[in-house]
Write a protein that holds these residues in place. Structure first.
Motif, PDB file in Angstrom:
ATOM      1  N   THR A  70     -65.656  21.076  55.549  1.00 46.43           N
ATOM      2  CA  THR A  70     -64.660  21.211  56.606  1.00 46.43           C
ATOM      3  C   THR A  70     -65.034  20.376  57.829  1.00 46.43           C
ATOM      4  O   THR A  70     -64.179  19.726  58.438  1.00 46.43           O
ATOM      5  CB  THR A  70     -64.507  22.695  56.996  1.00 46.43           C
ATOM      6  N   GLY A  74     -62.011  17.966  57.796  1.00 43.63           N
ATOM      7  CA  GLY A  74     -61.112  18.467  58.834  1.00 43.63           C
ATOM      8  C   GLY A  74     -61.531  18.089  60.230  1.00 43.63           C
ATOM      9  O   GLY A  74     -60.681  17.913  61.116  1.00 43.63           O
ATOM     10  N   HIS A  80     -55.501  16.969  57.839  1.00 36.29           N
ATOM     11  CA  HIS A  80     -54.796  18.219  58.092  1.00 36.29           C
ATOM     12  C   HIS A  80     -53.310  17.997  57.818  1.00 36.29           C
ATOM     13  O   HIS A  80     -52.897  16.889  57.487  1.00 36.29           O
ATOM     14  CB  HIS A  80     -55.000  18.707  59.537  1.00 36.29           C
ATOM     15  N   THR A  82     -49.038  18.942  58.986  1.00 36.21           N
ATOM     16  CA  THR A  82     -48.118  19.341  60.048  1.00 36.21           C
ATOM     17  C   THR A  82     -46.787  19.710  59.398  1.00 36.21           C
ATOM     18  O   THR A  82     -46.518  19.320  58.248  1.00 36.21           O
ATOM     19  CB  THR A  82     -47.874  18.201  61.052  1.00 36.21           C
ATOM     20  N   ARG A 102     -52.968  12.998  55.983  1.00 37.57           N
ATOM     21  CA  ARG A 102     -51.939  14.018  56.181  1.00 37.57           C
ATOM     22  C   ARG A 102     -51.342  14.338  54.825  1.00 37.57           C
ATOM     23  O   ARG A 102     -51.270  13.478  53.956  1.00 37.57           O
ATOM     24  CB  ARG A 102     -50.813  13.520  57.104  1.00 37.57           C
ATOM     25  N   LEU A 108     -53.863  18.192  50.214  1.00 33.68           N
ATOM     26  CA  LEU A 108     -55.070  18.244  51.034  1.00 33.68           C
ATOM     27  C   LEU A 108     -56.146  19.053  50.313  1.00 33.68           C
ATOM     28  O   LEU A 108     -57.331  18.697  50.352  1.00 33.68           O
ATOM     29  CB  LEU A 108     -54.753  18.860  52.398  1.00 33.68           C
ATOM     30  N   TRP A 112     -60.035  18.090  49.275  1.00 36.17           N
ATOM     31  CA  TRP A 112     -61.185  18.964  49.490  1.00 36.17           C
ATOM     32  C   TRP A 112     -61.916  19.218  48.160  1.00 36.17           C
ATOM     33  O   TRP A 112     -63.137  19.128  48.083  1.00 36.17           O
ATOM     34  CB  TRP A 112     -60.714  20.307  50.074  1.00 36.17           C
ATOM     35  N   PRO A 147     -57.198  23.817  53.995  1.00 39.08           N
ATOM     36  CA  PRO A 147     -57.216  22.398  54.354  1.00 39.08           C
ATOM     37  C   PRO A 147     -56.022  21.968  55.198  1.00 39.08           C
ATOM     38  O   PRO A 147     -56.148  21.054  56.017  1.00 39.08           O
ATOM     39  CB  PRO A 147     -57.216  21.696  52.993  1.00 39.08           C
ATOM     40  N   PHE A 148     -54.864  22.602  55.017  1.00 38.84           N
ATOM     41  CA  PHE A 148     -53.690  22.234  55.813  1.00 38.84           C
ATOM     42  C   PHE A 148     -53.940  22.483  57.298  1.00 38.84           C
ATOM     43  O   PHE A 148     -53.426  21.772  58.153  1.00 38.84           O
ATOM     44  CB  PHE A 148     -52.486  23.050  55.338  1.00 38.84           C
ATOM     45  N   ALA A 149     -54.767  23.489  57.574  1.00 36.07           N
ATOM     46  CA  ALA A 149     -55.142  23.807  58.962  1.00 36.07           C
ATOM     47  C   ALA A 149     -56.472  23.158  59.323  1.00 36.07           C
ATOM     48  O   ALA A 149     -57.173  23.623  60.219  1.00 36.07           O
ATOM     49  CB  ALA A 149     -55.216  25.313  59.161  1.00 36.07           C
ATOM     50  N   GLY A 150     -56.814  22.071  58.645  1.00 34.66           N
ATOM     51  CA  GLY A 150     -58.049  21.359  58.950  1.00 34.66           C
ATOM     52  C   GLY A 150     -59.298  22.049  58.431  1.00 34.66           C
ATOM     53  O   GLY A 150     -60.403  21.695  58.808  1.00 34.66           O
TER      54      GLY A 150
END
Length: 264
Positions: A70, A74, A80, A82, A102, A108, A112, A147-150
């Motif tokens: 992370t 991230g 990340h 949006t 993105r 994402l 990872w 992963p979408f939220a970093g």
């Protein structure tokens, strides 16, 4: 390599003993991006290797791996998602996600997963309702990140893991879910019915897929004006359904008749 050869490679890889997730995602992406040739695919695989090489050595335990991956992906590299990423087909294409940093949650998560696996991490994907995340270590530890939220943590202990079963997603389940996302994206854009068609074609090449996809493909062919082919597929699907639901099979055959009538 021709499009037909790419599809044959996709089908063969899907039936391999241990399917390569990154390769399947790239072969999938080649349907959307004709410029994604062998050289570009090699770049994507090399980029995943390069990112894995940036992780520290000697990590032990799910929490340590989750923190390191992370912090790299991230944090330092800014991968990340949006809300706007849901509007882009490129958010479902692995090479574009690597380039733009993105993408959708599941793509994402593929980054990872593939980076962590290459570095030797105990990592797995988790398909939650409406979202996809990544777990590290023993699933009983409950070390899960988004992963979408970093890479934000979603759990860090047995108590969180006990809230419900968290079965690791299989490679082909991940690929089918990506294709389902692409079909959903195309379904709201009538001008993109060709995208929906190739997503269905690839889904049907997977060794395990919902039989209803054949019906969806047949109806899409009719919508696109391929009445003869669509009717033939409706009849074939009706033969399959007939064994379990004669009434439904009769209705599907009626659709085939209606499709053929449009040829006149």
């Amino acid at each position: 390599m021709t499009p037909a050869e790419r599809r044959a490679q996709f089908a063969a890889e899907a039936r391999a003993e241990r399917p390569d997730l990154a390769l399947l995602c790239l072969l999938l992406a080649a349907e959307a991006d004709p410029e994604l040739d062998d050289r570009a695919m090699d770049w994507a695989q090399i980029e995943l290797d390069r990112l894995a090489g940036m992780l520290p050595y000697g990590l032990r335990g799910g929490r340590a791996w989750a923190s390191a991956v992370t912090e790299l992906l991230g944090g330092r590299l800014g991968f990340h998602g949006t809300p706007a990423d849901y509007e882009r087909l490129s958010s479902s294409l692995l090479h574009e996600v690597l380039r733009r940093r993105r993408g959708l949650p599941i793509l994402l998560s593929v980054v990872w997963l593939e980076v962590a696996r290459r570095a030797g991490a105990p990592v797995y994907g988790l398909g939650l309702p409406g979202h996809f995340v990544v777990g590290f270590g023993d699933p009983a530890e409950g070390v899960v990140v988004d992963p979408f939220a970093g890479g934000a943590s979603l759990g860090a202990g047995p108590a969180e893991a006990a809230e419900g079963p968290r079965a690791a997603a299989r490679t082909l389940d991940i690929v089918l879910r990506i294709l389902n996302n692409i079909r959903a994206w195309a379904s709201t854009r009538p001008e993109q019915s060709g995208v929906a068609l190739w997503a269905l074609d690839l889904s049907l090449l997977l060794p395990s897929h919902p039989a209803s996809l054949r019906y969806e493909r047949a109806r899409l062919l009719v919508e696109r004006g391929a009445f003869r082919d669509g009717a033939a597929e409706l009849d074939a699907y009706a033969d399959v359904v007939d064994a379990v639901d004669a009434g439904a099979a009769s209705r599907i055959r009626s659709e085939a008749v209606a499709a053929r009538a449009l040829l006149n």
